[in-house]
Write a protein that holds these residues in place. Structure first.
Motif, short mmCIF file in Angstrom:
data_model
loop_
_atom_site.label_atom_id
_atom_site.label_comp_id
_atom_site.label_asym_id
_atom_site.label_seq_id
_atom_site.Cartn_x
_atom_site.Cartn_y
_atom_site.Cartn_z
N SER A 91 0.93 -1.05 -0.03
CA SER A 91 0.05 -0.11 -0.14
C SER A 91 0.79 1.05 -0.02
CB SER A 91 -0.91 -0.03 1.14
OG SER A 91 -1.69 1.12 1.29
N THR A 92 1.81 1.32 0.81
CA THR A 92 2.65 2.36 0.87
C THR A 92 3.72 2.62 -0.28
OG1 THR A 92 4.45 1.24 2.13
CG2 THR A 92 2.77 2.76 3.23
N GLY A 93 3.76 1.62 -0.82
CA GLY A 93 4.79 1.66 -2.17
C GLY A 93 3.91 2.47 -3.11
N ILE A 94 2.47 2.20 -3.39
CA ILE A 94 1.58 2.81 -4.30
C ILE A 94 1.57 4.35 -3.90
CG2 ILE A 94 -0.64 3.01 -5.16
CD1 ILE A 94 -0.84 -0.20 -4.74
N TYR A 95 1.11 4.65 -2.59
CA TYR A 95 0.85 5.83 -1.82
C TYR A 95 2.20 6.64 -2.12
CZ TYR A 95 -3.69 5.46 -0.27
OH TYR A 95 -5.04 5.32 -0.24
N THR A 96 3.26 6.36 -2.16
CA THR A 96 4.54 7.08 -2.30
C THR A 96 4.42 7.86 -3.55
OG1 THR A 96 5.98 5.52 -0.86
CG2 THR A 96 7.19 7.26 -2.50
N TRP A 97 4.18 7.10 -4.57
CA TRP A 97 4.10 7.71 -6.10
C TRP A 97 2.69 8.58 -6.00
CZ3 TRP A 97 0.20 7.54 -9.79
CH2 TRP A 97 0.62 8.18 -10.96
N LEU A 98 1.63 8.34 -5.44
CA LEU A 98 0.56 9.08 -5.79
C LEU A 98 0.52 10.30 -4.87
CD1 LEU A 98 -2.43 6.51 -4.79
CD2 LEU A 98 -1.85 7.48 -7.12
N LEU A 152 7.05 10.56 3.84
CA LEU A 152 6.45 9.57 4.88
C LEU A 152 6.17 8.26 4.48
CD1 LEU A 152 5.17 9.34 7.73
CD2 LEU A 152 2.94 9.97 6.76
N ASN A 153 5.87 8.02 3.46
CA ASN A 153 5.44 6.61 2.75
C ASN A 153 6.60 5.99 2.54
OD1 ASN A 153 2.12 5.87 2.44
ND2 ASN A 153 2.39 8.33 2.31
N PHE A 154 7.55 6.64 1.91
CA PHE A 154 8.82 5.81 1.90
C PHE A 154 9.37 5.37 3.15
CE2 PHE A 154 13.31 5.69 1.29
CZ PHE A 154 13.49 4.82 0.09
N TYR A 155 9.17 6.13 4.07
CA TYR A 155 9.60 5.72 5.50
C TYR A 155 8.83 4.35 5.99
CZ TYR A 155 9.10 5.90 10.72
OH TYR A 155 9.03 5.56 11.96
N LEU A 180 7.45 2.24 4.12
CA LEU A 180 7.97 1.31 3.37
C LEU A 180 9.03 0.42 4.25
CD1 LEU A 180 8.63 2.33 -0.23
CD2 LEU A 180 6.83 0.76 0.42
N ILE A 181 9.93 1.31 4.66
CA ILE A 181 11.18 0.57 5.62
C ILE A 181 10.50 0.20 6.81
CG2 ILE A 181 13.00 1.63 6.76
CD1 ILE A 181 13.67 3.61 4.71
N MET A 182 9.56 0.72 7.61
CA MET A 182 8.84 0.18 8.72
C MET A 182 8.21 -0.72 8.44
SD MET A 182 10.09 2.21 11.18
CE MET A 182 8.94 1.64 12.39
N ALA A 183 7.60 -1.09 7.39
CA ALA A 183 6.90 -2.24 7.05
C ALA A 183 7.75 -3.56 7.00
CB ALA A 183 6.30 -2.17 5.78
N VAL A 184 8.98 -3.33 6.69
CA VAL A 184 9.94 -4.27 6.83
C VAL A 184 10.43 -4.55 8.17
CG1 VAL A 184 12.25 -5.17 6.22
CG2 VAL A 184 10.87 -4.08 4.51
N TYR A 185 10.86 -3.65 8.78
CA TYR A 185 11.16 -3.28 10.24
C TYR A 185 9.83 -4.34 11.34
CZ TYR A 185 12.35 -1.77 14.98
OH TYR A 185 12.54 -1.73 16.55
N GLY A 186 8.80 -3.69 11.15
CA GLY A 186 7.82 -4.30 11.86
C GLY A 186 7.70 -5.79 11.70
N VAL A 203 5.28 14.22 10.85
CA VAL A 203 6.06 13.96 12.05
C VAL A 203 5.45 13.13 13.08
CG1 VAL A 203 6.91 15.28 13.99
CG2 VAL A 203 7.23 16.46 11.89
N PHE A 204 4.13 13.45 13.29
CA PHE A 204 3.44 12.45 14.39
C PHE A 204 3.23 11.21 13.86
CE2 PHE A 204 2.73 16.46 16.53
CZ PHE A 204 2.52 15.76 17.78
N SER A 205 3.04 10.79 12.57
CA SER A 205 2.90 9.57 12.06
C SER A 205 4.12 8.75 11.88
CB SER A 205 2.45 9.74 10.43
OG SER A 205 1.28 10.22 10.51
N VAL A 206 5.30 9.43 11.60
CA VAL A 206 6.68 8.64 11.96
C VAL A 206 6.64 8.22 13.38
CG1 VAL A 206 9.00 9.21 12.00
CG2 VAL A 206 7.79 10.17 10.22
#
Length: 201
Positions: free
Chosen positions: A43-50, A62-65, A67-73, A130-133
């Motif tokens: 989902s975030t991969g698509i939203y990064t572009w949108l 934020l959405n690129f971040y 992507l990283i957090m999805a892997v970390y999570g 900022v708050f979402s991060v």
């Protein structure tokens, strides 16, 4: 009303896919299901572009971040040494300190960004980002109060997306608000099953 219906009619196929995956993510996360993270990744991969295409620079980052957090999570939930770990709860004073610091950070970021970026809603974009991060880190570490942060973040984000003609995404974030309430109830302070013991949908 006509403008709103027009936004829905103009919804792209990609946005529809991103919304469906995002709904799956928050539903699975609320139910403590590890499959939330693969849904988040797509989902975030698509939203990064949108978001880049509609001039929301902070949301793009934020959405690129995300992507990283999805892997970390995913790694965090799967590879906990004890195979299970409990939902945490932070003290009110700790949250007050964090909120104060995040607010100062968001104000500073939006102040400097407004000097170099010509984008509408730059201040709201910065605050949400900022708050979402911060709140995404709380999700990965299973801090129960993450859902309370998301309630506020999602309401402001819904307003921003409607203003940017992303009506379907705006509706998504209104739904997220309800899911956040559900998630807070579900994440009781008790052991959470992971790695082969995830809840079913």
């Amino acid at each position: 009303m006509e403008s709103f219906l027009g936004q829905l009619a103009a919804t792209s196929f990609l946005e529809g896919i991103a919304v469906a995956l995002a709904l799956a993510y928050v539903w699975l996360a609320a139910r403590k299901n590890i499959w939330c993270w693969p849904c988040a990744l797509l989902s975030t991969g698509i939203y990064t572009w949108l978001f880049w295409s509609v001039s929301l620079p902070f949301h793009t980052g934020l959405n690129f971040y995300y992507l990283i957090m999805a892997v970390y999570g995913l790694i965090k939930w799967r590879n906990n040494p004890a195979d299970t770990f409990s939902v945490q709860s932070w003290s009110i004073s700790r949250h007050v300190i964090c909120i104060t610091g995040l607010t100062i950070g968001a104000l500073t970021l939006s102040h400097f960004a407004s000097r170099v970026l010509d984008a509408n809603y730059i201040h709201l974009d910065a605050f949400i980002t900022v708050f979402s991060v911060f709140t995404t880190v709380l999700v990965a570490h299973k801090v129960r109060e993450n859902w309370l942060y998301w309630i506020v973040i999602n309401l402001f984000a819904a307003y921003l997306y409607f203003a940017k003609d992303l009506a379907l995404t705006g509706i998504l974030f209104v739904c997220y608000t309800g899911f956040a309430v559900y998630g807070f109830i579900q994440w009781r302070i008790a052991p959470v099953k992971v790695k082969g013991q995830a809840d079913t949908i």
